[in-house]
Structures are given as structure tokens and as C-alpha cells.
Design a protein around this motif. Structure first.
Motif, mmCIF file in Angstrom:
data_model
loop_
_atom_site.group_PDB
_atom_site.id
_atom_site.type_symbol
_atom_site.label_atom_id
_atom_site.label_comp_id
_atom_site.label_asym_id
_atom_site.label_seq_id
_atom_site.Cartn_x
_atom_site.Cartn_y
_atom_site.Cartn_z
ATOM 1 N N VAL A 1 -7.234 3.935 -15.237
ATOM 2 C CA VAL A 1 -6.899 2.529 -15.052
ATOM 3 C C VAL A 1 -7.664 1.730 -16.107
ATOM 4 O O VAL A 1 -8.834 1.987 -16.378
ATOM 5 C CB VAL A 1 -7.250 2.047 -13.628
ATOM 6 N N ALA A 2 -6.963 0.778 -16.731
ATOM 7 C CA ALA A 2 -7.573 -0.060 -17.766
ATOM 8 C C ALA A 2 -8.026 -1.371 -17.137
ATOM 9 O O ALA A 2 -7.267 -2.018 -16.418
ATOM 10 C CB ALA A 2 -6.581 -0.332 -18.892
ATOM 11 N N VAL B 1 -4.964 -6.863 -6.577
ATOM 12 C CA VAL B 1 -5.900 -6.356 -7.589
ATOM 13 C C VAL B 1 -6.499 -5.041 -7.117
ATOM 14 O O VAL B 1 -6.544 -4.052 -7.855
ATOM 15 C CB VAL B 1 -7.020 -7.380 -7.873
ATOM 16 N N VAL B 2 -6.942 -5.023 -5.867
ATOM 17 C CA VAL B 2 -7.516 -3.805 -5.293
ATOM 18 C C VAL B 2 -6.489 -2.681 -5.288
ATOM 19 O O VAL B 2 -6.785 -1.540 -5.646
ATOM 20 C CB VAL B 2 -8.035 -4.077 -3.868
ATOM 21 N N SER B 3 -5.264 -3.006 -4.892
ATOM 22 C CA SER B 3 -4.207 -2.000 -4.838
ATOM 23 C C SER B 3 -3.969 -1.388 -6.214
ATOM 24 O O SER B 3 -3.782 -0.176 -6.343
ATOM 25 C CB SER B 3 -2.919 -2.628 -4.307
ATOM 26 N N ARG B 4 -3.997 -2.215 -7.251
ATOM 27 C CA ARG B 4 -3.784 -1.693 -8.600
ATOM 28 C C ARG B 4 -4.962 -0.856 -9.075
ATOM 29 O O ARG B 4 -4.785 0.156 -9.761
ATOM 30 C CB ARG B 4 -3.525 -2.850 -9.568
ATOM 31 N N LEU B 5 -6.164 -1.259 -8.739
ATOM 32 C CA LEU B 5 -7.328 -0.468 -9.121
ATOM 33 C C LEU B 5 -7.291 0.910 -8.469
ATOM 34 O O LEU B 5 -7.753 1.888 -9.037
ATOM 35 C CB LEU B 5 -8.615 -1.196 -8.729
ATOM 36 N N ARG B 6 -6.721 0.976 -7.285
ATOM 37 C CA ARG B 6 -6.676 2.227 -6.551
ATOM 38 C C ARG B 6 -5.291 2.832 -6.545
ATOM 39 O O ARG B 6 -4.940 3.608 -5.670
ATOM 40 C CB ARG B 6 -7.136 1.980 -5.117
ATOM 41 N N GLY B 7 -4.485 2.492 -7.537
ATOM 42 C CA GLY B 7 -3.079 2.847 -7.535
ATOM 43 C C GLY B 7 -2.741 4.219 -8.056
ATOM 44 O O GLY B 7 -1.586 4.476 -8.388
ATOM 45 N N GLY B 8 -3.686 5.119 -8.153
ATOM 46 C CA GLY B 8 -3.391 6.466 -8.624
ATOM 47 C C GLY B 8 -4.371 7.457 -8.042
ATOM 48 O O GLY B 8 -5.397 7.077 -7.470
ATOM 49 N N LEU C 1 0.848 -1.181 0.000
ATOM 50 C CA LEU C 1 0.000 0.000 0.000
ATOM 51 C C LEU C 1 0.886 1.235 0.000
ATOM 52 O O LEU C 1 1.740 1.392 0.884
ATOM 53 C CB LEU C 1 -0.891 0.015 1.251
ATOM 54 N N SER C 2 0.691 2.099 -0.975
ATOM 55 C CA SER C 2 1.498 3.309 -1.059
ATOM 56 C C SER C 2 1.118 4.267 0.065
ATOM 57 O O SER C 2 0.065 4.127 0.693
ATOM 58 C CB SER C 2 1.256 3.996 -2.407
ATOM 59 N N PRO C 3 1.969 5.269 0.347
ATOM 60 C CA PRO C 3 1.619 6.241 1.392
ATOM 61 C C PRO C 3 0.268 6.911 1.140
ATOM 62 O O PRO C 3 -0.518 7.095 2.070
ATOM 63 C CB PRO C 3 2.770 7.246 1.339
ATOM 64 N N GLN C 4 -0.002 7.258 -0.122
ATOM 65 C CA GLN C 4 -1.266 7.913 -0.430
ATOM 66 C C GLN C 4 -2.436 6.974 -0.200
ATOM 67 O O GLN C 4 -3.486 7.367 0.329
ATOM 68 C CB GLN C 4 -1.278 8.409 -1.883
ATOM 69 N N GLN C 5 -2.278 5.709 -0.605
ATOM 70 C CA GLN C 5 -3.346 4.745 -0.374
ATOM 71 C C GLN C 5 -3.621 4.601 1.120
ATOM 72 O O GLN C 5 -4.774 4.552 1.541
ATOM 73 C CB GLN C 5 -2.959 3.392 -0.977
#
Length: 369
Positions: free
Chosen positions: A155-156, A142-149, A76-80
Motif C-alpha cells: 500500500v502506498a 481510509v482505514v479500509s484502504r490501508l487494510r485492503g489487501g 468491508l470485504s469478506p476477508q476484512q
């Protein structure tokens, strides 16, 4: 727990008993009350390294998660992390589910979300995220990638309905708000409280929703976990102290206990299904073992593992599995789930809701809450 300190940005993380799989709502997995910052050895031999303070790049952290072989590991990134604890977050509005060895499916679509506007519907398969096959990744990843920005980023996703063609969609993330507790009064005196995830403040919301009710239906269907302190806090609303769960840490058995003073008299029915997992299973199992509630619905998911979050040097978080928890009666739901007291037909939510109300009537001294 209702009186303990909550986990916030900049504070030590504790053990994790759940992971919230809501890609457009509060997604993440947060710890127990502060005080267990180190990763314990599990009772079944699983081990998780304490990476607190490690100077890893996002790529290195993701590689570590991918190489761990841990289906519940997550980065999980800091922003996430800030988004998850702050109640607002970027996402596309998908709730995801995956049975053992099954496909990644859309369980729910948030109304008005980017996913809803794109025509994605519950029951469709999520085939890919940014070109990566979804089924090859842990659902948490999967969730992390969907919310990765951030909100406004793209997101595609590839989605498929039944045996139809895969639709390739480019969705723009939006800032969404958590909606973890919903309640209504289906009958006079009856509070029906749906808890979608255990995020910060949920226990207080459940207490408020149950106030004054003569009967409560607590709906944990589709609840995939979250903050264990909030799950224990919900248990505390209906128990007068006593055990909620236990786990092994550093070779020692540790107890999670309910706070004293909960309402032990109001009739209580808990709805569960195959989407009830982790911290939600912990709560359901505790109320069942303590003979405090009647469980209605289907067998729960069967995730009884514990994850240890470690905050890296840049503020991001890596979660690795370190052990299992047990209910007050010594049961581990891992791989087996929690069996309901009153089974209900799969897929018939309206029938299950009606059944829960009938069971609640039977629990009331007067037969009518």
C-alpha cells in the motif's frame, strides 16, 4: 454484554455504535447483541437502507458508500470482516485520528509494525493512500484502504511532518495481532486499565484486570469505539443492572441495559479525551450519568450516531448511519461530546495520569486505594 451471543462470521449483524480507527489493529465496527437485524429510522431523520443479501460487486458497494454522503459509512470485504473478528489482521500499524474538518493524523504507531520500520511517527499527517487524498474520504474508508489487501501486499501512503515535504512510502502489509486491553498496577491496589477498542472479549479482559483492585482507572483515551455489546459488558462490570444507553429503532425506543452483579463499590475514574468516541462515549456517558465514575481529561469527540451493518451476498459488509443514541440521562453526545467532571490540560498525558490517581484517592474511603 457478558452473557449475550457475540457477533461472528455467518451470523446476523446488529446496530453499530462505534468504529475502530486502528489501521494496524482491530479496525471495524460491530453491532449490539443479535436481535436488531433491520435498519431503523433515526430520531433525527437519518435513514439507512438494509442491504442484507444484496448482490453488489465491491466496486458497486464502494460507490454506494461514497455516494451516500455519510461520513461514517464504510465497506468491508469478506476477508476484512474475518480479520476484524478473528483477532489477527493485515495492516501497517497506524492508529488514525481526525478532528472535525481537520487533517487525518497519525495518533499512534504500533512498535515493530511496517509503519514503525518506515519511520512514521505520531503527529504526522496522513496525506494519501494509494494516491487518493486521505482527507477526501471518511476515516473509515481510509482505514479500509490501508487494510485492503492480505499480508504481503503493498500500500502506498503519503505522510507529512509539520510543514515539511510529503514523503511517499510503499509499505508491505503484515499480519498483526489485536492488543486492545493493557493493564498495570501503578500503585498497590490500583488497577489502571487502558481499553483501545471494543472488540470481542474486551469486557472479560477488563473484568479480569480489575479483579481484586481497591481502585480502578479506566483509560478510554483514543478509544474510537467498536462492539457495543462489549462496551455494555464493561459497564456491567461496574454497575448492578440498569440503563446504559437507548436508541430509536422503527419508531420505538430501545434500551441497552447492564447485567446485574457488577462491582458498584470499587472507586472508579475514567480517563477521556478528544479521541474518545462512539461506543467509548456511550460507556463514559453511562458511568457519568449513573454517578458511578468521575471522568477526568478532555471533552470527548462527539460521535453519537448509530450505524447499521448489512451483509452482502458475497459476505462483505456495508455500514450506513441510521440514527443517534442517548445516555441514561437523555443526552446525545453527537456534535457536543461528553464533558469531563475534572478537566485536564490537553497534551499532558503524564499530568493527566497523575491527576486521575489523585482523584481516585479522593474517592477512596481511606484516601488511599
Amino acid at each position: 454484554m457478558p452473557t449475550g451471543p457475540r457477533v461472528r462470521q455467518g451470523m446476523t449483524l446488529g446496530l453499530v455504535f462505534g468504529v475502530v480507527l486502528f489501521a494496524g489493529a482491530a479496525s471495524g465496527a460491530w453491532g449490539e447483541p443479535i436481535g436488531s437485524p433491520r435498519a431503523p429510522s433515526s430520531s433525527d431523520g437519518a435513514r439507512g437502507a438494509d442491504l442484507s443479501g444484496a448482490d453488489l460487486s465491491p466496486q458497486e458497494a464502494r460507490q454506494l458508500v461514497g455516494a451516500s454522503g455519510d461520513r461514517w459509512a464504510a465497506y468491508l470485504s469478506p476477508q476484512q470482516y474475518r480479520d476484524f473478528t478473528g483477532g489477527r489482521y493485515p495492516g501497517i500499524g497506524l492508529s488514525l485520528g481526525r478532528a472535525a474538518d481537520g487533517p487525518t493524523e497519525v495518533a499512534e504507531v504500533l512498535p515493530g509494525s511496517p509503519a514503525a520500520r518506515a519511520g512514521i511517527t505520531p503527529g504526522e499527517k496522513l496525506v494519501s493512500v494509494d494516491g487518493v487524498p486521505a482527507d477526501r474520504l471518511p476515516v473509515t474508508e481510509v482505514v479500509s484502504r490501508l487494510r485492503g489487501g492480505p499480508a504481503g501486499s503493498a500500500v502506498a501512503v503519503g505522510v507529512q511532518g509539520g510543514d515539511g515535504p510529503v514523503r511517499e512510502l510503499s509499505l508491505t502489509r503484515a499480519e498483526l495481532a489485536a492488543r486492545e486491553v493493557e493493564s498495570d498496577r501503578p500503585r498497590p491496589g490500583v488497577a489502571r486499565i487502558a481499553v483501545h477498542a471494543f472488540t470481542e472479549g474486551v469486557a472479560d479482559q477488563v473484568r479480569a484486570a480489575a479483579a481484586g483492585a481497591r481502585g480502578v482507572v479506566l483509560d478510554l483515551r483514543g478509544n474510537s469505539g467498536g462492539l457495543v455489546e462489549e462496551a455494555v459488558g464493561v459497564a456491567s462490570a461496574f454497575l448492578d443492572g440498569g440503563p446504559v444507553a437507548s436508541y430509536q429503532a422503527h419508531g420505538e425506543r430501545r434500551e441497552l441495559t447492564a447485567a446485574p452483579g457488577g462491582d458498584t463499590a470499587v472507586p472508579l475514574v475514567v480517563l477521556v479525551d478528544g479521541g474518545t468516541m462512539s461506543a467509548a462515549e456511550l460507556l463514559a456517558g453511562a458511568l457519568q450519568d449513573r454517578s458511578r465514575a468521575v471522568l477526568v481529561g478532555g471533552r470527548t469527540f462527539g460521535k453519537g450516531t448509530v450505524q447499521q451493518p448489512s451483509r452482502l451476498a458475497d459476505g462483505s459488509v456495508v455500514e450506513l448511519t441510521v440514527g443517534r443514541y442517548q445516555t441514561p440521562a437523555g443526552r446525545s453526545p453527537d456534535g457536543t461530546g461528553v464533558q469531563p467532571d475534572v478537566p485536564a490540560p490537553v497534551g499532558d498525558d503524564d499530568g493527566t495520569d497523575a491527576l486521575a490517581l489523585r482523584v481516585l484517592e479522593g474517592l477512596s474511603p481511606t484516601g488511599a486505594p
